[in-house]
Scaffold this motif. Sequence first.
Motif, PDB file in Angstrom:
ATOM      1  N   GLY A 288      13.068 -28.666  28.556  1.00  0.00           N
ATOM      2  CA  GLY A 288      12.829 -27.422  27.833  1.00  0.00           C
ATOM      3  C   GLY A 288      11.352 -27.067  27.815  1.00  0.00           C
ATOM      4  O   GLY A 288      10.974 -25.892  27.981  1.00  0.00           O
ATOM      5  N   GLN A 289      10.509 -28.062  27.652  1.00  0.00           N
ATOM      6  CA  GLN A 289       9.064 -27.817  27.658  1.00  0.00           C
ATOM      7  C   GLN A 289       8.577 -27.383  29.046  1.00  0.00           C
ATOM      8  O   GLN A 289       7.688 -26.538  29.169  1.00  0.00           O
ATOM      9  N   VAL A 290       9.182 -27.962  30.092  1.00  0.00           N
ATOM     10  CA  VAL A 290       8.856 -27.532  31.457  1.00  0.00           C
ATOM     11  C   VAL A 290       9.211 -26.056  31.635  1.00  0.00           C
ATOM     12  O   VAL A 290       8.418 -25.257  32.144  1.00  0.00           O
ATOM     13  N   HIS A 291      10.410 -25.688  31.209  1.00  0.00           N
ATOM     14  CA  HIS A 291      10.846 -24.294  31.338  1.00  0.00           C
ATOM     15  C   HIS A 291       9.994 -23.359  30.476  1.00  0.00           C
ATOM     16  O   HIS A 291       9.697 -22.232  30.886  1.00  0.00           O
ATOM     17  N   ALA A 292       9.604 -23.817  29.298  1.00  0.00           N
ATOM     18  CA  ALA A 292       8.765 -22.985  28.429  1.00  0.00           C
ATOM     19  C   ALA A 292       7.451 -22.647  29.116  1.00  0.00           C
ATOM     20  O   ALA A 292       6.990 -21.499  29.088  1.00  0.00           O
ATOM     21  N   ALA A 293       6.848 -23.646  29.732  1.00  0.00           N
ATOM     22  CA  ALA A 293       5.577 -23.418  30.433  1.00  0.00           C
ATOM     23  C   ALA A 293       5.763 -22.442  31.593  1.00  0.00           C
ATOM     24  O   ALA A 293       4.921 -21.552  31.813  1.00  0.00           O
ATOM     25  N   ASN A 294       6.872 -22.568  32.325  1.00  0.00           N
ATOM     26  CA  ASN A 294       7.119 -21.671  33.454  1.00  0.00           C
ATOM     27  C   ASN A 294       7.422 -20.251  33.002  1.00  0.00           C
ATOM     28  O   ASN A 294       6.970 -19.279  33.623  1.00  0.00           O
ATOM     29  N   LEU A 295       8.186 -20.113  31.932  1.00  0.00           N
ATOM     30  CA  LEU A 295       8.486 -18.780  31.398  1.00  0.00           C
ATOM     31  C   LEU A 295       7.217 -18.086  30.935  1.00  0.00           C
ATOM     32  O   LEU A 295       7.053 -16.874  31.109  1.00  0.00           O
ATOM     33  N   THR A 296       6.314 -18.854  30.354  1.00  0.00           N
ATOM     34  CA  THR A 296       5.044 -18.285  29.899  1.00  0.00           C
ATOM     35  C   THR A 296       4.149 -17.918  31.071  1.00  0.00           C
ATOM     36  O   THR A 296       3.459 -16.886  31.040  1.00  0.00           O
ATOM     37  N   ALA A 297       4.178 -18.726  32.122  1.00  0.00           N
ATOM     38  CA  ALA A 297       3.294 -18.492  33.269  1.00  0.00           C
ATOM     39  C   ALA A 297       3.788 -17.375  34.181  1.00  0.00           C
ATOM     40  O   ALA A 297       2.985 -16.735  34.866  1.00  0.00           O
ATOM     41  N   HIS A 298       5.089 -17.138  34.198  1.00  0.00           N
ATOM     42  CA  HIS A 298       5.645 -16.163  35.142  1.00  0.00           C
ATOM     43  C   HIS A 298       5.337 -14.730  34.685  1.00  0.00           C
ATOM     44  O   HIS A 298       5.656 -14.358  33.556  1.00  0.00           O
ATOM     45  N   PRO A 299       4.742 -13.916  35.551  1.00  0.00           N
ATOM     46  CA  PRO A 299       4.373 -12.550  35.153  1.00  0.00           C
ATOM     47  C   PRO A 299       5.571 -11.648  34.884  1.00  0.00           C
ATOM     48  O   PRO A 299       5.418 -10.606  34.216  1.00  0.00           O
TER      49      PRO A 299
END
Length: 336
Positions: free
Chosen positions: A16-27
């Motif tokens: 979940g933390q991995v996905h959170a970081a990716n969701l935040t990084a994705h424009p």
Amino acid sequence: MRMPQRFALIGGGFIGQVHAANLTAHPGCELALVCDIDASRAEALARAHGAQAVSVAQALESDAIDAVLIASATPTHAELLAQAVRAGKAVYCEKPIDLSLARARDVVATLSPVSVPVTVGFNRRFDHSHQALKAQVKQGAVGTLELIQMVCRASELPPLSYLQASGGQMRDQAIHFFDLLRWLTDDEVVTVGAMGAALAMPAIREFDVDTSVLIMRMQQGALAQLDNARRTAYGYDERISIMGSSGMVASESQAVRGVTRYQNGSITQPGLWPDWFSRVKSTYYAHLDAFVRHLNGEQVDDLPGLHDGLRAQAIAEAAQLSLTRGEFIEVAEVER
């Protein structure tokens, strides 16, 4: 200019933390809401990414989100998937759909008439070298497929508590390669034979194996081999080769970037990635990116869906049954 896809993340553990970081990084994304059975963990993760911590019910009822990313414990996937689809939300659901194939099949049958985009988390499809392998095979580089060899060897054993809840090596680790095999060959597995043992962690002998070898026959006649290990002594090892009537192509084990040193009569080359996540980390972002492009109307051929989730899980069930019975199993047997 397109508006970002607004996501609710369910599950604040490691993935979940991995996905959170990716969701935040994705424009093209906005992480709007975070849910977790542990309210304090949800609050901390939400705070770290500028989101709001809410209950699952609040997230699914919210008009402020377009999609749900399910990264919670596996036994919760099926019910959360069903709830999210019924709420009209697009869904990225971590694999497997459920530990029970029958339960997964029932949920998919119920949801199939609903026109909502869903992808299942087989992120290995988005490994650059595996995608290059797929392109070569699709272009006919090796002719008629005859033999596929796959290796999945993790560098370190997961905790015992994880193994006890994982559903077993076939459903947890090997299932990624069952999906890769189908995707790379555009073919289906019809027969599975598996042999396994608890060599690295004898404590799991009563309920699982940590080392296994599988032989599979494909519908179009090719044979496939897969070996899995939960622990190596040399780093994370993932590779696939496909041999056909006119040659072979391979996605090899990848080394950590570095230089090769020649000194004192010896050669020292860069080692493998130290663990599975180091190797596959970028594939999580790539899968998310593909899903977002799909939500924005782009045709994305490699995106794994509910049918792919069921097919890979059926192979895993047949493999598990083969381990138990000590005989080859027809995949159709577990699908009845």
